[in-house]
Motif scaffolding. Structure first.
Motif, PDB file in Angstrom:
ATOM      1  N   UNK A  69      14.715   5.715  -9.788  1.00  0.00           N
ATOM      2  CA  UNK A  69      13.522   5.409  -8.803  1.00  0.00           C
ATOM      3  C   UNK A  69      14.372   5.391  -7.521  1.00  0.00           C
ATOM      4  N   UNK A  70      13.884   6.068  -6.233  1.00  0.00           N
ATOM      5  CA  UNK A  70      14.110   6.240  -5.163  1.00  0.00           C
ATOM      6  C   UNK A  70      13.568   5.299  -4.213  1.00  0.00           C
ATOM      7  N   UNK A  71      13.954   4.054  -3.467  1.00  0.00           N
ATOM      8  CA  UNK A  71      13.455   3.458  -2.586  1.00  0.00           C
ATOM      9  C   UNK A  71      12.889   4.014  -1.326  1.00  0.00           C
ATOM     10  N   UNK A  72      11.627   3.895  -0.786  1.00  0.00           N
ATOM     11  CA  UNK A  72      11.007   4.560   0.383  1.00  0.00           C
ATOM     12  C   UNK A  72      11.962   4.023   1.629  1.00  0.00           C
ATOM     13  N   UNK A  73      11.955   4.844   2.559  1.00  0.00           N
ATOM     14  CA  UNK A  73      12.670   4.372   3.941  1.00  0.00           C
ATOM     15  C   UNK A  73      11.432   3.877   4.800  1.00  0.00           C
ATOM     16  N   UNK A  96       0.934  -1.306   0.024  1.00  0.00           N
ATOM     17  CA  UNK A  96      -0.063  -0.017  -0.032  1.00  0.00           C
ATOM     18  C   UNK A  96       0.880   1.234   0.160  1.00  0.00           C
ATOM     19  N   UNK A  97       1.129   1.697  -1.199  1.00  0.00           N
ATOM     20  CA  UNK A  97       1.722   3.122  -1.373  1.00  0.00           C
ATOM     21  C   UNK A  97       3.349   2.827  -0.622  1.00  0.00           C
ATOM     22  N   UNK A  98       3.846   1.667  -1.110  1.00  0.00           N
ATOM     23  CA  UNK A  98       5.291   1.339  -0.743  1.00  0.00           C
ATOM     24  C   UNK A  98       6.075   1.446  -1.839  1.00  0.00           C
ATOM     25  N   UNK A  99       5.844   1.423  -3.079  1.00  0.00           N
ATOM     26  CA  UNK A  99       6.671   1.636  -4.258  1.00  0.00           C
ATOM     27  C   UNK A  99       7.609   2.378  -4.192  1.00  0.00           C
ATOM     28  N   UNK A 100       8.807   2.343  -4.929  1.00  0.00           N
ATOM     29  CA  UNK A 100       9.933   3.197  -5.318  1.00  0.00           C
ATOM     30  C   UNK A 100       9.183   4.377  -5.788  1.00  0.00           C
ATOM     31  N   UNK A 101       9.834   5.764  -5.521  1.00  0.00           N
ATOM     32  CA  UNK A 101       9.453   7.217  -5.557  1.00  0.00           C
ATOM     33  C   UNK A 101      10.212   7.569  -6.877  1.00  0.00           C
ATOM     34  N   UNK A 102       9.503   8.148  -7.895  1.00  0.00           N
ATOM     35  CA  UNK A 102      10.093   8.744  -9.294  1.00  0.00           C
ATOM     36  C   UNK A 102      10.287  10.082  -9.235  1.00  0.00           C
ATOM     37  N   UNK A 103       9.141  10.998  -8.728  1.00  0.00           N
ATOM     38  CA  UNK A 103       9.205  12.514  -8.746  1.00  0.00           C
ATOM     39  C   UNK A 103       8.411  12.774  -7.284  1.00  0.00           C
TER      40      UNK A 103
END
Length: 321
Positions: A194-198, A146-153
């Motif tokens: 992509x940036x992985x979420x902490x 749930x909203x855990x994927x890698x961030x693009x922008x």
């Protein structure tokens, strides 16, 4: 790119409109729109379509409305569009991995917070409720969480002291639409990473409920005021006095203390209705009586019956569940 769009409410419609406009000026194409099934709403319980469906039909875009994607036929139908990308904005369904893997480039999501803060259903309202000073939009590559994927922008927007859930919703809807268009172009040109979420920084934005909108006068005046703003324009905070349910649209904190019990009315005049809370006082400035429209307290008190109802010494009650 061939793009499928999945979304349901007004927030999603803003992104779909921006995407349609962008596709008219590029070689991209929205090949289908997925949205929640039509539902009955309002006092008349009339069946109505979602804002996203209405917009798609206005632009002659194919509309799909599966209840979910558990049926193999629904997944096969999705695959027949041969989409390069699926854009998901407030769709209202958790997508299974099989759906996430169907488009060539997967699925991206326009989320109304600065992830990993405020994953979940109500990120806009929760940010205001707890007193965050900023919010924003995150474009995210979707995974099974749930909203855990890698961030693009990401794009940041400040939260004003007077911000309501409604006003921040509109600002983020516009911001999300603009950021989505940028993300589409960057993905098409392979210019995005992509940036992985902490996960340790993650907070969860629980779904809103009418029950939690009931004002607890023993809460701090600061938190009550933030909640009133956060829940404007849904579900709207409520209070009860002499059996009458009052909807509270606007209020302000008064930095003062009193020995009176929480919920006691200290004064009612053209400036508002001053109520005792924990730590400080709260002045109610805009209310809505049952069967009436929202109005400023100065106008509300023109009626003698209302003056008596909100007289000094009267006390708001706790609302039973």
């Amino acid at each position: 790119m061939k793009i499928i769009f999945a979304g349901t409410p007004d927030f999603a419609a803003s992104s779909l409109q921006a995407l349609i406009t962008h596709c008219h000026n590029t070689e991209h194409q929205v090949v289908a729109v997925y949205t929640q099934p039509d539902r009955k709403a309002g006092r008349g319980k009339k069946t109505s379509m979602s804002p996203v469906k209405a917009l798609a039909l206005a632009h002659d875009i194919a509309v799909e409305q599966p209840v979910n994607f558990k049926d193999q036929n629904d997944r096969e139908n999705l695959a027949q569009y041969h989409a390069d990308l699926m854009v998901v904005v407030a769709y209202g369904l958790l997508l299974p991995q099989a759906v996430l893997d169907t488009p060539k480039l997967g699925c991206i999501n326009v989320h109304g917070s600065l992830l990993p803060r405020w994953r979940g259903a109500a990120p806009i309202q929760r940010a205001i409720e707890v007193g965050d000073t900023q919010s924003g939009i995150t474009i995210m590559q979707m995974d099974a969480g749930l909203d855990t994927g890698p961030m693009l922008l990401k794009a940041v927007i400040p939260i004003a002291d007077s911000e309501t859930g409604s006003s921040l919703h509109d600002k983020l809807a516009a911001q999300g639409a603009n950021l989505l268009v940028k993300a589409i172009d960057k993905l098409a040109n392979e210019q995005i990473s992509a940036e992985i979420q902490d996960d340790q920084l993650a907070t969860y934005a629980h779904k809103l409920s009418k029950q939690e909108a009931q004002i607890d006068w023993q809460d701090s005046a600061t938190h009550i005021e933030r909640k009133i703003r956060a829940f404007n324009s849904w579900p709207i905070c409520t209070a009860q006095i002499e059996g009458q349910i009052i909807r509270v649209w606007q209020a302000e904190v008064v930095d003062s203390i009193t020995d009176e019990a929480a919920g006691t009315i200290l004064r009612a005049d053209k400036e508002g209705i001053l109520v005792a809370c924990n730590e400080a006082l709260l002045r109610l400035t805009h209310l809505q009586m049952a069967g009436s429209k929202m109005m400023a307290v100065k106008d509300l008190l023109n009626a003698p019956a209302r003056q008596a109802l909100f007289a000094e010494g009267k006390q708001f009650e706790l609302i039973s569940s």
